[in-house]
Scaffold this motif. Sequence first.
Motif, PDB file in Angstrom:
ATOM      1  N   ASP A 137     -20.719  -2.566  -7.230  1.00 52.30           N
ATOM      2  CA  ASP A 137     -21.504  -1.428  -6.760  1.00 52.30           C
ATOM      3  C   ASP A 137     -21.981  -0.633  -7.964  1.00 52.30           C
ATOM      4  O   ASP A 137     -21.201  -0.353  -8.876  1.00 52.30           O
ATOM      5  N   ARG A 173     -22.588   2.336  -8.241  1.00 53.14           N
ATOM      6  CA  ARG A 173     -21.874   3.614  -8.387  1.00 53.14           C
ATOM      7  C   ARG A 173     -20.535   3.447  -9.116  1.00 53.14           C
ATOM      8  O   ARG A 173     -19.863   4.415  -9.433  1.00 53.14           O
ATOM      9  N   GLN A 202      -8.967   4.254  -5.886  1.00 51.40           N
ATOM     10  CA  GLN A 202      -9.135   4.443  -4.441  1.00 51.40           C
ATOM     11  C   GLN A 202      -9.799   3.226  -3.792  1.00 51.40           C
ATOM     12  O   GLN A 202      -9.455   2.849  -2.677  1.00 51.40           O
ATOM     13  N   VAL A 203     -10.729   2.595  -4.499  1.00 44.62           N
ATOM     14  CA  VAL A 203     -11.362   1.386  -3.961  1.00 44.62           C
ATOM     15  C   VAL A 203     -10.287   0.314  -3.729  1.00 44.62           C
ATOM     16  O   VAL A 203     -10.255  -0.350  -2.680  1.00 44.62           O
ATOM     17  N   ASP A 248      -8.088   1.164  -0.775  1.00 46.16           N
ATOM     18  CA  ASP A 248      -8.737   0.882   0.510  1.00 46.16           C
ATOM     19  C   ASP A 248      -8.745  -0.620   0.810  1.00 46.16           C
ATOM     20  O   ASP A 248      -8.523  -1.028   1.956  1.00 46.16           O
ATOM     21  N   LYS A 288      -6.788  -2.652   3.917  1.00 45.89           N
ATOM     22  CA  LYS A 288      -7.459  -3.572   4.821  1.00 45.89           C
ATOM     23  C   LYS A 288      -6.811  -4.958   4.798  1.00 45.89           C
ATOM     24  O   LYS A 288      -6.537  -5.538   5.839  1.00 45.89           O
ATOM     25  N   GLU A 329     -17.018  -7.312  -0.712  1.00 46.24           N
ATOM     26  CA  GLU A 329     -16.650  -6.188   0.145  1.00 46.24           C
ATOM     27  C   GLU A 329     -17.472  -4.963  -0.233  1.00 46.24           C
ATOM     28  O   GLU A 329     -17.791  -4.743  -1.402  1.00 46.24           O
ATOM     29  N   LYS A 330     -17.781  -4.164   0.765  1.00 55.07           N
ATOM     30  CA  LYS A 330     -18.383  -2.857   0.500  1.00 55.07           C
ATOM     31  C   LYS A 330     -17.234  -1.863   0.503  1.00 55.07           C
ATOM     32  O   LYS A 330     -16.286  -1.998   1.273  1.00 55.07           O
ATOM     33  N   ALA A 331     -17.311  -0.887  -0.355  1.00 51.75           N
ATOM     34  CA  ALA A 331     -16.239   0.097  -0.349  1.00 51.75           C
ATOM     35  C   ALA A 331     -16.826   1.485  -0.292  1.00 51.75           C
ATOM     36  O   ALA A 331     -17.953   1.721  -0.733  1.00 51.75           O
ATOM     37  N   GLU A 332     -16.043   2.383   0.259  1.00 52.81           N
ATOM     38  CA  GLU A 332     -16.458   3.772   0.234  1.00 52.81           C
ATOM     39  C   GLU A 332     -16.094   4.302  -1.137  1.00 52.81           C
ATOM     40  O   GLU A 332     -14.992   4.057  -1.626  1.00 52.81           O
ATOM     41  N   ILE A 333     -17.022   4.976  -1.777  1.00 50.73           N
ATOM     42  CA  ILE A 333     -16.739   5.443  -3.128  1.00 50.73           C
ATOM     43  C   ILE A 333     -16.607   6.953  -3.130  1.00 50.73           C
ATOM     44  O   ILE A 333     -17.537   7.680  -2.772  1.00 50.73           O
ATOM     45  N   ILE A 334     -15.413   7.414  -3.482  1.00 43.71           N
ATOM     46  CA  ILE A 334     -15.146   8.848  -3.391  1.00 43.71           C
ATOM     47  C   ILE A 334     -15.789   9.565  -4.581  1.00 43.71           C
ATOM     48  O   ILE A 334     -15.993   8.969  -5.630  1.00 43.71           O
TER      49      ILE A 334
END
Lengths: 367, 278
Positions: free
Chosen positions: A87, A89, A100-101, A104, A108, A201-206
């Motif tokens: 990503d 980002r 954090q990635v 997560d 999962k 995988e897509k991850a939410e990035i804080i």
Amino acid sequence: MPVKPDCEKLCPEWPCDDPFEFKGVWVVAEADENELNEASLQMLTPAKKIASKLGEKIVGILVGYNVKKWADELIKHGADEVIVVDDERLKTYYPRVYGQVIVDLAKKYKPSVILVSATMRGREMAPYIANTLRTGITADCTDFDVDEKTGDVLMIRPPFAAIMLAYIKTPFRKPQMGTARPNVFPVPPRDESRSGPVIEEKAEIIPPGMELAYYKPVKREEVLIEKAEIIVSVGKGIGGPDGVKLAEKLASLLGGVVAGSRKAVDAGWIPPERQVGQTGKSVKPVLYIAIGISGAAQHMIGVREAGRIVAINIDPDAPIFNQADYGIIGDYREIVPALIEELERLKKEGPKAIEELLKEEEEAAAS
Amino acid sequence: MRIVVGIKWVPNTQAVRFDPKTGTLIREGVPSIVNPHDYPAIELALRLRDKYGGEVIAVTMAPPSARQGLEHVLGMGVDKGVLLTDRAFAGADTLATSYVIAKAIEKIDKEIGHVDVAIFGHETIDSSTAHIGAQVASWLGWPYVYYARDAELVEDGKLKVRRQTERAIEEYVLNLPAVVATAIKALEPRPIRLLHKLRAKIEQPIIVWTNNELGLDKRCIGLKGSPTVVANITFMPEVPRKKIVYKPKDPKDAARWLLRQLFKDEAVAPFLKKALWG
Ligand SMILES: Cc1cc2nc3c(=O)[nH]c(=O)nc-3n(C[C@H](O)[C@H](O)[C@H](O)COP(=O)(O)OP(=O)(O)OC[C@H]3O[C@@H](n4cnc5c(N)ncnc54)[C@H](O)[C@@H]3O)c2cc1C
């Protein structure tokens, strides 16, 4: 067989998971656009040992930007599959964001084990991952094993005194996490025939909560002591910078590098990145020449993988003589210059000088 | 700014022993000191306070004897000490330790005043895990950075931290509150001053919090709150070595003896030949 924990007895801050759900041995790889850190590949060696004992897969984890290309490298060296979060980002590394990635992903996929190389980045990020998963982590392991009865991974590390080994397990929490210093394990051989799935995988990035404001690459040391074939290592007994100069001369004749004990580093004679031992580096040269080093357990743990150890020490009772292959009792200030002189002579005379040298012994034995 | 600095009271000798059953350190009879790697953290905290005002609070989770360690750092100019001590904290691994420290930081924030930064040393000399900084950041949800060498306040009350890794010199600007862990030997600590010692003697600025004050769930602290368990402790297997020791007649004899051994030894001879003659 793992035991299902009694949820009432666990800290309510921890999730109470079913240990049977957790499968797979993860190796978190450290990579950016330009490089896959070799230390991460090394972690595939203990991963293999653990995974084969558990009968589980080895999974490589790649997090960053433009890092998907390294997946194949991980697989060729032993990963069964790779999970990638690629990503833009993630172009800049922030410990909490990368951590954090991985947290997560772990929530999962539920791996049973997560291994991280204890590089500077690994040491910064791994405890964050462990803690955020509310699981245990054991730093700087020198070996890993599996308890046959319970299936718990044993994280093996020397505690305070390097003569002991502690076997640490994480019986009530999963994943079980451990780190090992670079070069404690070899890179598993590359196997061109290996292939395996690469899962994107897509991850939410804080939000990082911080910003990289300045970055200036530093030139990396040419020869890392971890890679050196011959190391001349100095201790407190070298007495000062003059002794280091002699050691450097010897090292350069042998095509080797100079390293030191913690006392030599503390005295400022040797830079910290060249410290060998428990709180320094583990090295595995073909030849390790220890000059004025007493042989403390915390030092010697760093040379367990050395091929041969030579000790030069003035004290006949120095513990290093009992842990070396070839020991010479004497003052290094006399012995090292003589050694340099002999080597220079040999170098000039060419390989035939060896025969003469060895003949001398026969003569000595005969007389 | 209000800065919390974490310190550890560690045994000061290589002669420590372990309880063979629990694998925990036997501390009795071993003199303790403030963990040497904590001094750069203390120094950084004091410099920030000297520059921007505020106070530095040293926090330690330890047996009651660690009061001495707190008194020592008060002598350097630290303003207050918080001693977290309770039998229930004993036997904690890094997760359970960081939990107590994080909860204490929250309590300081609530009862003493807003905490801007928590600073830790890189690692301890007795276990060298380098875990606590990142773990405290995880409990608190604060940004964090390791290997700090220096820090200063910048616009918007953010903290700029300078660090060096094996790759680069970097500067990070962190939103506060944040956790910072210093690099080993990053800053030269200031000496103890009599003035500070006297003040500490008179004012006694050390607060003791047991778990009565912190009120943490017993399952989350000490041995019970520790996911890692020492299963066994053994002696490390010895590496087999030749152990040939030679007392030479003179230096030249020493040099020639050693070279004979090395050239006879197939494990090293080829490498020596390569080094000498290519
Ligand atoms: C938790 C912990 C972690 C540690 N980690 C490390 C680590 O990573 N690496 C490390 O090295 N140490 C480490 N130590 C320190 C270790 O215990 C020893 O103190 C250290 O290794 C000793 O260094 P030394 O051999 O150079 O010095 P010393 O033990 O002081 O030995 C000096 C030697 O030089 C010899 N000598 C003196 N003069 C001469 C001369 N003219 N010619 C030849 N020989 C001479 C003496 O006989 C002596 O044997 C650690 C300690 C602890 C408690």
